[in-house]
Design a protein around this motif. Structure first.
Motif, short mmCIF file in Angstrom:
data_model
loop_
_atom_site.label_atom_id
_atom_site.label_comp_id
_atom_site.label_asym_id
_atom_site.label_seq_id
_atom_site.Cartn_x
_atom_site.Cartn_y
_atom_site.Cartn_z
N ALA A 1 0.84 -1.20 0.00
CA ALA A 1 0.00 0.00 0.00
C ALA A 1 0.87 1.25 0.00
CB ALA A 1 -0.93 -0.01 1.20
N ALA A 2 1.97 1.22 0.75
CA ALA A 2 2.88 2.36 0.78
C ALA A 2 3.50 2.60 -0.59
CB ALA A 2 3.97 2.13 1.83
N PHE A 3 3.90 1.53 -1.27
CA PHE A 3 4.44 1.70 -2.62
C PHE A 3 3.38 2.31 -3.54
CE2 PHE A 3 4.39 0.16 -6.96
CZ PHE A 3 5.55 0.74 -7.44
N THR A 4 2.14 1.83 -3.42
CA THR A 4 1.06 2.34 -4.27
C THR A 4 0.90 3.85 -4.08
OG1 THR A 4 -0.09 0.22 -4.10
CG2 THR A 4 -1.38 2.11 -4.84
N LEU A 5 0.99 4.30 -2.83
CA LEU A 5 0.88 5.74 -2.55
C LEU A 5 2.04 6.50 -3.19
CD1 LEU A 5 -0.41 8.14 -1.11
CD2 LEU A 5 0.92 7.52 0.93
N VAL A 6 3.25 5.97 -3.04
CA VAL A 6 4.42 6.63 -3.64
C VAL A 6 4.27 6.68 -5.16
CG1 VAL A 6 6.91 6.45 -4.01
CG2 VAL A 6 5.96 5.99 -1.74
N HIS A 7 3.81 5.58 -5.74
CA HIS A 7 3.64 5.55 -7.20
C HIS A 7 2.55 6.51 -7.65
CE1 HIS A 7 2.49 4.00 -11.19
NE2 HIS A 7 3.77 3.68 -11.29
N ALA A 8 1.49 6.64 -6.85
CA ALA A 8 0.42 7.57 -7.21
C ALA A 8 0.92 9.01 -7.25
CB ALA A 8 -0.73 7.45 -6.21
N ALA B 1 1.27 6.86 -15.98
CA ALA B 1 -0.05 7.13 -15.42
C ALA B 1 -0.90 5.86 -15.42
CB ALA B 1 -0.76 8.22 -16.21
N VAL B 2 -1.21 5.36 -14.22
CA VAL B 2 -2.06 4.19 -14.05
C VAL B 2 -3.05 4.51 -12.94
CG1 VAL B 2 -2.14 1.72 -13.53
CG2 VAL B 2 -0.15 2.67 -14.70
N PRO B 3 -4.34 4.19 -13.11
CA PRO B 3 -5.33 4.49 -12.07
C PRO B 3 -4.92 3.92 -10.71
CG PRO B 3 -6.44 3.80 -14.08
CD PRO B 3 -4.97 3.59 -14.31
N LEU B 4 -5.02 4.76 -9.69
CA LEU B 4 -4.61 4.37 -8.34
C LEU B 4 -5.34 3.12 -7.87
CD1 LEU B 4 -3.25 4.87 -5.57
CD2 LEU B 4 -5.11 6.46 -5.05
N GLY B 5 -6.63 3.06 -8.12
CA GLY B 5 -7.42 1.93 -7.65
C GLY B 5 -6.95 0.60 -8.21
N LYS B 6 -6.59 0.60 -9.49
CA LYS B 6 -6.12 -0.64 -10.12
C LYS B 6 -4.80 -1.10 -9.53
CE LYS B 6 -8.41 -0.12 -14.61
NZ LYS B 6 -8.22 -0.06 -16.08
N VAL B 7 -3.89 -0.16 -9.33
CA VAL B 7 -2.59 -0.52 -8.75
C VAL B 7 -2.76 -0.99 -7.31
CG1 VAL B 7 -0.28 0.32 -8.14
CG2 VAL B 7 -1.37 1.09 -10.26
N PHE B 8 -3.56 -0.28 -6.53
CA PHE B 8 -3.77 -0.63 -5.13
C PHE B 8 -4.37 -2.02 -5.00
CE2 PHE B 8 -6.38 -0.88 -1.32
CZ PHE B 8 -5.50 -0.47 -0.34
N THR B 9 -5.41 -2.30 -5.75
CA THR B 9 -6.08 -3.60 -5.66
C THR B 9 -5.14 -4.74 -6.03
OG1 THR B 9 -8.22 -2.60 -6.20
CG2 THR B 9 -8.02 -4.97 -6.49
#
Length: 345
Positions: free
Chosen positions: A156-163, A169-177
């Motif tokens: 989840a922390a990586f997802t936030l950094v990537h966002a 550009a990749v939708p946050l929701g898709k990466v997080f899930t």
């Protein structure tokens, strides 16, 4: 979950580097309190052991593998501050010698794989051992849960950094899930490894487990209006008088066997981050590692054609290098502790 160069842009990578440097600086001060006569000999070994086990990718889903992150294990065995330093040493050795994890992304990796996992795992671990019965089983159960939660927390922390700083550009929701989903599965493997390792150490040398020290404190009972010490729990009877030499040699032998032999049988499938990056398309800007020409790049020894020998020798070298650097660093921290207290090293 080693983040390569090119996933995160330069400004966010720089900020993550500052965060990681700050965490390491704080940990260097905090580790002075943790690296006593029990933890100091163990800390370098813990870093080397984590390096070895990280070479053992295990399958978690179709075409995906995972490996130990190690933050929970390090924090429980040698303390949270020293645990951050252990993971930092491992990541530095992997990045510099083996081209694993980008050099420009070292701050991201230390923050995500080291700081987040250690903080989340240790806070949860301490909370659980406070409410669970004072037994050996409680320590192993708490280590399992703490390690399990720490891995998706890191994802989840990586997802936030990537966002914030992703170069694609990749939708946050898709990466997080995707990240949290696959890393929850990886967390089960992490939890099992952590529980088995902590349980094994607690079984033979409970005094060396930082996270179990509070359980060795005698219980207080009120007898005739006065508080007296109760008999110590059998599972955590004091054994500090024993030399840790045999335990240390046994741990080093295990690390060398895992890295030098067992690693040959590790899964060759991409790990969770690599698989999600390929599936979601944010690996397009990945850059070649600055240490790609290293004689040990990709965990093999350049010039040795036999894969088993090349990988095994690289693993042994990695364990030795991590042990040497880690032990040297922790010895210096221990020396500063001794100087500040006027004690002998």
């Amino acid at each position: 979950m080693h983040v390569p160069d090119g996933f995160i842009n330069a400004p966010v990578s720089a900020v993550a580097g500052v965060v990681a440097a700050g965490a390491v600086a704080v940990s260097l001060r905090g580790a002075r309190r943790e690296l006593d006569e029990r933890a100091a000999p163990l800390a370098g070994l813990v870093a080397a052991f984590i390096f070895a086990v990280q070479m053992l990718n295990f399958p978690v889903a179709a075409g995906t593998s995972g490996h130990l992150l190690g933050g929970a294990l390090a924090a429980i065995l040698v303390g949270p501050y020293t645990g951050v330093l252990c993971i930092a040493v491992v990541l530095l050795m992997q990045g510099i010698l083996f081209a694993d994890g980008g050099l420009t992304a070292i701050g991201v990796n230390i923050t995500v794989m080291g700081v987040v996992t250690v903080v989340v795992a240790y806070v949860l671990f301490r909370g659980l051992v406070l409410v669970l019965p004072r037994t050996r089983r409680s320590v192993t159960v708490a280590s399992f849960v703490a390690a399990l939660v720490s891995v998706p927390a890191s994802a989840a922390a990586f997802t936030l950094v990537h966002a914030i700083g992703g170069t694609t550009a990749v939708p946050l929701g898709k990466v997080f899930t995707a990240m949290v989903g696959v890393h929850t599965l990886i967390g089960i493997g992490e939890a099992a490894i952590t529980m088995l390792t902590v349980g094994a150490v607690v079984a033979v040398r409970p005094d060396l487990v930082y996270g179990a020290r509070g359980l060795t404190t005698p219980l207080k009972l009120r007898v005739d209006g006065e508080l007296v010490d109760a008999a110590p729990a059998r599972d955590f009877a004091p054994v500090a008088a024993r030399s840790p030499k045999k335990f240390w040699l046994g741990g080093l032998t295990a690390a060398l066997v895992l890295a030098g032999f067992v690693s040959f049988y590790a899964s060759a499938s991409p790990d969770g981050l690599e698989k999600v990056a390929a599936d979601k398309g944010f690996d397009k800007n990945v850059e070649e590692h600055d240490a790609a020409g290293s004689p040990l790049a990709d965990y093999g020894v350049k010039g040795i054609e036999t894969a088993r020998l090349s990988g095994g020798l690289a693993g042994v070298i990695g364990v030795g290098a991590t042990l040497a650097v880690g032990t040297g660093a922790f010895w210096l921290v221990r020396r500063r502790r001794a100087e500040s207290t006027g004690a002998q090293v």
